[in-house]
Design a protein around this motif. Structure first.
Motif, PDB file in Angstrom:
ATOM      1  N   MET A  74       0.710  -1.201  -0.023  1.00  0.00           N
ATOM      2  CA  MET A  74       0.008   0.051  -0.118  1.00  0.00           C
ATOM      3  C   MET A  74       0.878   1.289   0.022  1.00  0.00           C
ATOM      4  O   MET A  74       0.663   2.255  -0.811  1.00  0.00           O
ATOM      5  N   ASP A  75       1.850   1.071   0.717  1.00  0.00           N
ATOM      6  CA  ASP A  75       2.955   2.203   0.733  1.00  0.00           C
ATOM      7  C   ASP A  75       3.449   2.664  -0.569  1.00  0.00           C
ATOM      8  O   ASP A  75       3.589   3.717  -0.755  1.00  0.00           O
ATOM      9  N   GLU A  76       3.925   1.710  -1.602  1.00  0.00           N
ATOM     10  CA  GLU A  76       4.297   1.703  -2.942  1.00  0.00           C
ATOM     11  C   GLU A  76       3.369   2.570  -3.639  1.00  0.00           C
ATOM     12  O   GLU A  76       3.717   3.334  -4.463  1.00  0.00           O
ATOM     13  N   PHE A  77       2.194   2.024  -3.643  1.00  0.00           N
ATOM     14  CA  PHE A  77       1.192   2.746  -4.233  1.00  0.00           C
ATOM     15  C   PHE A  77       0.915   4.133  -3.975  1.00  0.00           C
ATOM     16  O   PHE A  77       0.827   5.039  -4.930  1.00  0.00           O
ATOM     17  N   LYS A  84       2.972   6.181  -2.670  1.00  0.00           N
ATOM     18  CA  LYS A  84       4.185   6.951  -2.960  1.00  0.00           C
ATOM     19  C   LYS A  84       4.180   7.167  -4.572  1.00  0.00           C
ATOM     20  O   LYS A  84       4.298   8.398  -5.107  1.00  0.00           O
ATOM     21  N   ALA A  85       3.861   6.155  -5.451  1.00  0.00           N
ATOM     22  CA  ALA A  85       3.732   6.176  -6.983  1.00  0.00           C
ATOM     23  C   ALA A  85       2.599   7.293  -7.164  1.00  0.00           C
ATOM     24  O   ALA A  85       2.513   8.199  -8.233  1.00  0.00           O
ATOM     25  N   LYS A  86       1.430   7.126  -6.606  1.00  0.00           N
ATOM     26  CA  LYS A  86       0.496   8.096  -6.781  1.00  0.00           C
ATOM     27  C   LYS A  86       0.586   9.467  -6.515  1.00  0.00           C
ATOM     28  O   LYS A  86       0.577  10.347  -7.455  1.00  0.00           O
ATOM     29  N   ASP A  87       1.265   9.659  -5.523  1.00  0.00           N
ATOM     30  CA  ASP A  87       1.816  11.018  -4.737  1.00  0.00           C
ATOM     31  C   ASP A  87       2.581  11.542  -5.969  1.00  0.00           C
ATOM     32  O   ASP A  87       2.752  12.606  -6.537  1.00  0.00           O
ATOM     33  N   ALA A  88       3.816  10.726  -6.534  1.00  0.00           N
ATOM     34  CA  ALA A  88       4.688  11.309  -7.552  1.00  0.00           C
ATOM     35  C   ALA A  88       3.973  11.533  -8.892  1.00  0.00           C
ATOM     36  O   ALA A  88       4.251  12.694  -9.511  1.00  0.00           O
TER      37      ALA A  88
END
Length: 76
Positions: free
Chosen positions: A1-4, A6-10
């Motif tokens: 979930m953290d990776e998602f 981070k990717a969404k925020d980027a």
């Protein structure tokens, strides 16, 4: 979930920073406008009392009714 997240925020940050010209194609177009809409009088259904546009009403046994209250006539 953290990776998602981070990717969404980027990706969100990139979209917010990208020049408008790269994000959208803006151009003038020739267009014919549709004719102005006709406004029909509202009348009230004799069975349920709800307003209905005059052109959508039906006559049943001499009374004006809306489509949901209208009983379709058939010989079969």
């Amino acid at each position: 979930m953290d990776e998602f997240v981070k990717a969404k925020d980027a990706l969100t940050e990139r979209i917010l920073e990208i020049p408008v010209e790269e994000l959208f194609k803006v151009e003038s177009v020739e267009m014919e406008f549709p004719e102005e809409a006709r406004i029909f009088k509202s009348i009230y259904c004799a069975q349920c009392g709800e307003p209905v546009a005059e052109h959508r009403a039906r006559v049943e046994n001499g009374e004006i009714v809306c489509i949901p209250c209208f009983n379709e006539y058939s010989r079969t």
